[in-house]
Design a protein around this motif. Structure first.
Motif, PDB file in Angstrom:
ATOM      1  N   PHE A   1      17.278 -12.756  -8.560  1.00 18.69           N
ATOM      2  CA  PHE A   1      17.255 -12.803  -7.286  1.00 18.69           C
ATOM      3  C   PHE A   1      18.153 -12.055  -6.521  1.00 18.69           C
ATOM      4  N   ALA A   2      18.993 -11.389  -7.090  1.00 19.28           N
ATOM      5  CA  ALA A   2      19.926 -10.406  -6.396  1.00 19.28           C
ATOM      6  C   ALA A   2      19.271  -8.922  -6.589  1.00 19.28           C
ATOM      7  N   GLY A   3      18.940  -8.436  -7.893  1.00 14.95           N
ATOM      8  CA  GLY A   3      18.616  -7.289  -8.225  1.00 14.95           C
ATOM      9  C   GLY A   3      17.079  -6.930  -7.730  1.00 14.95           C
ATOM     10  N   GLY A   4      16.179  -7.952  -7.825  1.00 13.15           N
ATOM     11  CA  GLY A   4      14.915  -7.782  -7.542  1.00 13.15           C
ATOM     12  C   GLY A   4      14.680  -7.443  -6.126  1.00 13.15           C
ATOM     13  N   PRO A   5      14.975  -8.653  -5.149  1.00 12.82           N
ATOM     14  CA  PRO A   5      15.033  -7.994  -3.770  1.00 12.82           C
ATOM     15  C   PRO A   5      16.048  -6.927  -3.307  1.00 12.82           C
ATOM     16  N   ALA A   6      17.017  -6.378  -4.004  1.00 13.51           N
ATOM     17  CA  ALA A   6      17.637  -5.203  -3.677  1.00 13.51           C
ATOM     18  C   ALA A   6      16.809  -3.997  -3.970  1.00 13.51           C
ATOM     19  N   LEU A   7      16.204  -3.940  -5.115  1.00 11.24           N
ATOM     20  CA  LEU A   7      14.898  -3.052  -5.523  1.00 11.24           C
ATOM     21  C   LEU A   7      13.973  -3.092  -4.334  1.00 11.24           C
ATOM     22  N   LEU A   8      13.489  -4.339  -3.849  1.00  8.91           N
ATOM     23  CA  LEU A   8      12.451  -4.304  -2.856  1.00  8.91           C
ATOM     24  C   LEU A   8      12.805  -3.806  -1.444  1.00  8.91           C
ATOM     25  N   ILE A   9      14.348  -4.138  -1.039  1.00 10.00           N
ATOM     26  CA  ILE A   9      14.605  -3.446  -0.005  1.00 10.00           C
ATOM     27  C   ILE A   9      14.708  -1.783   0.057  1.00 10.00           C
ATOM     28  N   ILE A  10      15.199  -1.203  -0.985  1.00 12.54           N
ATOM     29  CA  ILE A  10      14.981   0.318  -1.302  1.00 12.54           C
ATOM     30  C   ILE A  10      13.678   0.597  -1.060  1.00 12.54           C
ATOM     31  N   LEU A  11      12.697  -0.075  -1.717  1.00 13.15           N
ATOM     32  CA  LEU A  11      11.332   0.428  -1.837  1.00 13.15           C
ATOM     33  C   LEU A  11      10.758   0.242  -0.407  1.00 13.15           C
ATOM     34  N   ALA A  12      11.059  -0.873   0.323  1.00 14.70           N
ATOM     35  CA  ALA A  12      10.676  -1.089   1.683  1.00 14.70           C
ATOM     36  C   ALA A  12      11.235  -0.106   2.671  1.00 14.70           C
ATOM     37  N   LEU A  13      12.509   0.630   2.381  1.00 17.52           N
ATOM     38  CA  LEU A  13      13.064   1.489   3.175  1.00 17.52           C
ATOM     39  C   LEU A  13      12.139   2.946   2.838  1.00 17.52           C
ATOM     40  N   LEU A  14      11.822   3.177   1.534  1.00 14.38           N
ATOM     41  CA  LEU A  14      11.006   4.335   1.136  1.00 14.38           C
ATOM     42  C   LEU A  14       9.682   4.271   1.688  1.00 14.38           C
ATOM     43  N   VAL A  15       9.026   3.020   1.751  1.00 14.74           N
ATOM     44  CA  VAL A  15       7.676   2.941   2.238  1.00 14.74           C
ATOM     45  C   VAL A  15       7.870   3.221   3.876  1.00 14.74           C
ATOM     46  N   ARG A  16       8.751   2.705   4.291  1.00 14.60           N
ATOM     47  CA  ARG A  16       8.970   3.158   5.865  1.00 14.60           C
ATOM     48  C   ARG A  16       9.038   4.679   6.298  1.00 14.60           C
ATOM     49  N   LYS A  17      10.005   5.278   5.314  1.00  8.32           N
ATOM     50  CA  LYS A  17      10.107   6.800   5.415  1.00  8.32           C
ATOM     51  C   LYS A  17       8.854   7.451   5.174  1.00  8.32           C
ATOM     52  N   LEU A  18       8.115   7.048   4.079  1.00  8.88           N
ATOM     53  CA  LEU A  18       7.237   8.002   3.511  1.00  8.88           C
ATOM     54  C   LEU A  18       5.560   7.667   4.015  1.00  8.88           C
ATOM     55  N   THR A  19       5.605   6.548   4.677  1.00  8.30           N
ATOM     56  CA  THR A  19       4.386   6.200   5.127  1.00  8.30           C
ATOM     57  C   THR A  19       4.113   5.675   6.805  1.00  8.30           C
ATOM     58  N   LYS A  20       3.104   5.430   7.096  1.00  5.90           N
ATOM     59  CA  LYS A  20       2.978   4.795   8.520  1.00  5.90           C
ATOM     60  C   LYS A  20       2.993   3.164   8.425  1.00  5.90           C
ATOM     61  N   PHE A  21       3.490   2.727   7.332  1.00  8.22           N
ATOM     62  CA  PHE A  21       3.434   1.084   7.263  1.00  8.22           C
ATOM     63  C   PHE A  21       5.071   0.736   7.712  1.00  8.22           C
ATOM     64  N   ASP A  22       5.317   0.182   8.525  1.00  7.30           N
ATOM     65  CA  ASP A  22       6.593  -0.377   8.514  1.00  7.30           C
ATOM     66  C   ASP A  22       6.958  -1.819   8.092  1.00  7.30           C
ATOM     67  N   PRO A  23       7.742  -1.883   7.027  1.00  8.06           N
ATOM     68  CA  PRO A  23       7.505  -3.552   6.606  1.00  8.06           C
ATOM     69  C   PRO A  23       8.421  -4.394   7.541  1.00  8.06           C
ATOM     70  N   GLY A  24       9.132  -3.896   8.405  1.00 12.35           N
ATOM     71  CA  GLY A  24       9.888  -4.774   9.435  1.00 12.35           C
ATOM     72  C   GLY A  24      11.355  -4.852   9.263  1.00 12.35           C
ATOM     73  N   LYS A  25      11.990  -4.462  10.353  1.00 16.55           N
ATOM     74  CA  LYS A  25      13.578  -4.635  10.272  1.00 16.55           C
ATOM     75  C   LYS A  25      14.047  -5.953  10.144  1.00 16.55           C
ATOM     76  N   GLU A  26      13.506  -6.891  10.655  1.00 19.33           N
ATOM     77  CA  GLU A  26      13.919  -8.331  10.365  1.00 19.33           C
ATOM     78  C   GLU A  26      13.859  -8.633   8.811  1.00 19.33           C
ATOM     79  N   ALA A  27      12.426  -8.498   8.294  1.00 21.61           N
ATOM     80  CA  ALA A  27      12.301  -8.893   7.117  1.00 21.61           C
ATOM     81  C   ALA A  27      13.043  -8.045   6.017  1.00 21.61           C
ATOM     82  N   ILE A  28      13.630  -7.045   6.384  1.00 19.28           N
ATOM     83  CA  ILE A  28      14.600  -6.257   5.442  1.00 19.28           C
ATOM     84  C   ILE A  28      15.963  -6.972   5.485  1.00 19.28           C
ATOM     85  N   GLN A  29      16.234  -7.332   6.443  1.00 15.95           N
ATOM     86  CA  GLN A  29      17.688  -8.048   6.832  1.00 15.95           C
ATOM     87  C   GLN A  29      17.528  -9.213   6.281  1.00 15.95           C
TER      88      GLN A  29
END
Lengths: 134, 282, 390
Positions: free
Chosen positions: C206-234
């Motif tokens: 539950f530490a490592g998986g969500p950590a990877l998800l955060i990185i992936l979410a930030l990548l998705v925001r950078k590379l696409t027009k979909f923004d996962p949401g600042k609050e969700a990432i926090q």
């Protein structure tokens, strides 16, 4: 039809690949395999006793089933004696019983297996009898 | 006829299932099933409820004596010699006291016991951890107590190797039918009455089930009986009159890691008669 | 919806071709291993599980972490996760596929894999592991696909998917508990014989998986027009923080039991990993790196002033992920085999073929992840502005 050029070319390539085994073997002589059962060990037995574990007709198609049953009986149940349909006892062992008589793997086992393109992996572990020089 | 894609796929799927299912049911009904009553044990087969062994290393006078047992076992069963500890396969081998019984050694042990070698092999535990973890029952406990290995079923997952607390198991990391770096065959002289093993399966001592089936004792016991009688004693733990029972009743014996509850069936006589603390029963 | 993965930018196709190249190399390396046996790896009679099983263990944890998105959204109506639960589910699919591939390449006789199904052995933890992992893959495929398809149509998902979603919560916990049981039930290896093995596994998952998800979410925001949401990432960052704290705490508990009790057998593996035994110390630098990275990550995560800065958060997550990858994907496995059952040390290090095969399996996982994320992101881009209702 859209893209008819691409589709027809693709179809032709597909049919060519799928029928390859057939037209590649036209004209090749593929005789039915002749199995040799005149090994010295079989010759030593009196004529009337030259009978295999089970009748030839059963063994032809069913020897793998028999071997699997033997394997489970010996390895998993510890039972090594098989009474065949003629009430004769055999030691259930590929290496030490079957190959005791059929010691010519090349002219017996391999002939049919190669013809049918079957590659049993028994011999990865079980030691085949040494081929005798004719 | 118009049909949309979804209906077509549904129809194709159901037809395939019915077709494949029907054909396999038809085939199963056709097969000639061989009856179980046709398979029996031989009349000379040895029987027991729990085969066990008592090892008295003091009866081996020199290292050559127990090496003879090891070599006999390995050559009978076509165990290859890879000459490197990484790929090593061994069914029976020697270790000094601190490695055979880790945790039992101490600073003030007598030198002789400290330096002595003990023969180790699979303990054919009564409550084996390896059998508990095997996902395919490739390793299983027979009715006579032997922990057996089915090379045909083993998928090579090596869970049993992780579970065995005694390091008794070896894996076929490489083919045993090849040659070593010097061009020598890995199996010096094949025993054509016993198979080799393919890569990717686990193997270990089987208390020579192929010999028990024809009324013979395990090979190591047979060899030790010839040169060092009493070093390896084999018998049925459940038989109160067996020699193994008599020995463990009168001499002090230890087993490896008994606190783990696997109930090993290999007993080691420790020390000489001076250390026997239970008087002989008449 | 698969057609959404067939339209992409040059970067997208370039990335997929790059991954295919690695998979090709791995396939050749696997053929070499299949032909010659597992002896081409660094495995030995003493260390019979290594990199492949370590990666499998680590990735089961990553797969289980999808539950950290499912629980807040479906059980507690945390709407901020509505748009990114699919990212967790698709990550789970990719991770479980990698797990299956790692098991396959580790097996000595992979053609006999069906024996596990033909001869089910209810007392074997490994049998149950195969059952729960297959079930979890099936659950995530069905749930992910059905919910995403409904989103793409702008409608609520069908009611029958709800039981599957609720089932996936205990099921996620079960996959990692059962995997932990592979180790925690082994009587002879004291490094693994710990009651809190499953708890440690879940905490690190539950530490490592969500950590990877955060990185992936930030990548998705950078590379696409979909923004996962600042609050969700926090919020994910807060979950990672608490889970990592539990994980480090649990490791400390293991150290205490081993060294305060003074029992040699309990200490030896720790000694080998962190200090070396008799000069055998090839894992020591790696384990200390893992510990230092964990401390850095935890330090950056605990203080909100650091965690709120997304750049710092990303760095902390990378540090954490690498730390856990070393600890769980390598150290945990080798530690169980060293010293061996005779108190001897045989060291292990992966070989080149082994490494290529491992990289290829990761490439396959990232390939699947990329394709699935492309579909998910495209749906989100196309339905931007429509309220998600599940």
């Amino acid at each position: 039809m859209y893209d008819s050029g691409k589709i027809i070319v693709g179809l032709i390539i597909f049919i060519a690949l799928v029928t390859f085994p057939f037209y590649n073997n036209i004209g090749k002589v593929n005789a039915k395999p002749e199995l040799k059962i005149d090994t010295p060990e079989i010759q030593k037995l009196p004529e009337l006793e030259r009978k295999c574990v089970e009748p030839k007709d059963f063994m032809r198609g069913g020897h793998m089933q028999l071997l699997n049953d033997w394997r489970d009986s010996v390895v998993r149940n510890g039972n090594r004696v098989y009474k065949n349909s003629a009430n004769k006892d055999f030691n259930m062992s590929l290496q030490n019983e079957c190959m005791r008589c059929h010691s010519n793997k090349k002219d017996f086992c391999d002939k049919c297996h190669n013809y049918m393109a079957v590659k049993p992996y028994c011999w990865d572990c079980h030691i085949a009898p040494k081929e005798k020089k004719p | 006829m118009s049909m949309n894609r979804r209906e077509f796929i549904k129809l194709a799927g159901i037809s395939t299932l019915v077709g494949v299912g029907g054909v396999s049911v038809f085939n199963k009904l056709q097969q000639n099933a061989l009856e179980a009553s046709e398979f029996t044990a031989g009349t000379e087969a040895l029987n027991a409820k729990q085969w066990a062994m008592v090892i008295d290393m003091s009866k081996f006078k020199t290292p050559e004596d127990y090496k003879r047992c090891m070599d006999a076992c390995h050559s009978t069963h076509n165990v290859p010699d890879f000459s490197n500890p990484k790929d090593e396969i061994k069914w029976i081998w020697p270790e000094t006291f601190e490695h055979a019984f880790p945790g039992q050694e101490h600073k003030y042990m007598n030198e002789e016991t400290k330096e002595k070698s003990f023969l180790l092999l699979c303990n054919h535990c009564a409550n084996p951890a390896c059998v508990r973890v095997c996902p395919t029952k490739a390793t299983f406990k027979r009715k006579d107590g032997v922990v057996m290995q089915d090379m045909h079923r083993c998928i090579g997952c090596r869970f049993c190797m992780a579970a065995c607390p005694f390091g008794a198991r070896s894996f076929n990391y490489r083919s045993s039918r090849g040659k070593d770096a010097n061009g020598q065959p890995l199996i010096k002289e094949e025993n054509t009455a016993y198979p080799t093993r393919m890569i990717g399966v686990v193997e270990k001592c089987t208390f020579c089930t192929e010999r028990l089936a024809v009324g013979k004792l395990p090979k190591c016991v047979e060899v030790s009986d010839e040169f060092s009688k009493g070093a390896l004693v084999f018998g049925d733990l459940a038989d109160a009159n067996s020699e193994v029972r008599k020995i463990i009743n009168t001499k002090y014996t230890i087993r490896r890691k008994p606190e783990l509850g696997t109930e090993p069936s290999v007993f080691y006589v420790i020390g000489g008669n001076d250390y026997a603390i239970v008087p002989e029963l008449l | 919806m698969l057609d959404k993965a067939l339209k992409g930018s040059r970067g997208y196709w370039g990335w997929l071709f790059f991954l295919t190249g690695i998979m090709g190399a791995g396939f050749l390396a696997y053929l070499y291993q299949f032909q010659n046996g597992l002896g081409v790896t660094g495995l030995s009679r003493d260390v019979s599980w290594g990199l492949y099983i370590g990666q499998f263990t680590f990735l089961v944890g990553v797969a289980a972490s999808a539950v950290m998105l499912v629980i807040p959204y479906y059980l507690h109506d945390y709407k901020k996760f509505g748009k990114i639960v699919i990212l967790g589910e698709f990550l789970a699919i990719s991770a479980v596929t990698m797990c299956i591939l790692f098991i396959f390449v580790d097996m000595g006789q992979p053609m006999r894999i069906m024996n596990v199904v033909l001869h089910p052995t209810l007392n074997s933890v490994m049998f149950w592991d195969s059952v729960v992992l297959s079930g979890y893959l099936f659950l995530n495929l069905v749930i992910g696909w059905v919910t995403l398809e409904s989103d793409s149509k702008g409608i609520k998902p069908p009611q029958w998917i709800k039981p599957f979603i609720y089932l996936s919560v205990p099921w996620a916990v079960s996959i990692h508990t059962v995997t932990a049981f592979l180790y925690a039930g082994i009587p002879g290896r004291h490094f693994w014989l710990s009651a809190i093995m499953a708890a440690r596994f879940l905490a690190s998952a539950f530490a490592g998986g969500p950590a990877l998800l955060i990185i992936l979410a930030l990548l998705v925001r950078k590379l696409t027009k979909f923004d996962p949401g600042k609050e969700a990432i926090q919020t994910l960052g807060k979950i990672v923080t608490y889970a990592m704290f539990a994980n480090v705490f649990f490791l400390g508990l293991e150290f205490f039991t081993a060294f305060y009790s003074g029992i040699p057998a309990h200490q030896h593996s720790f000694q080998y990993l962190y200090a070396g035994i008799d000069g055998h110390n090839n894992l020591v630098p790696l384990m200390w790196t893992s510990s230092i990275l964990a401390v850095i990550a935890l330090f950056l995560l605990i203080f909100p002033s650091f965690r709120k800065k997304e750049g710092v958060l990303a760095f902390a997550c990378v540090s954490l992920f690498i730390s856990l990858w070393i600890d769980k994907g390598f150290g945990l496995i080798i530690g169980g085999f060293v010293p061996n059952m005779f108190e001897r040390v045989t060291e292990y290090w992966p070989t080149i073929p082994e490494t290529i095969i491992t990289l290829a399996v990761w490439a396959a996982g990232f390939f699947i992840l990329t394709v699935l994320y492309k579909i998910a992101v495209t749906v989100r881009e196309e339905t931007a502005g429509i309220e998600i209702e599940h």
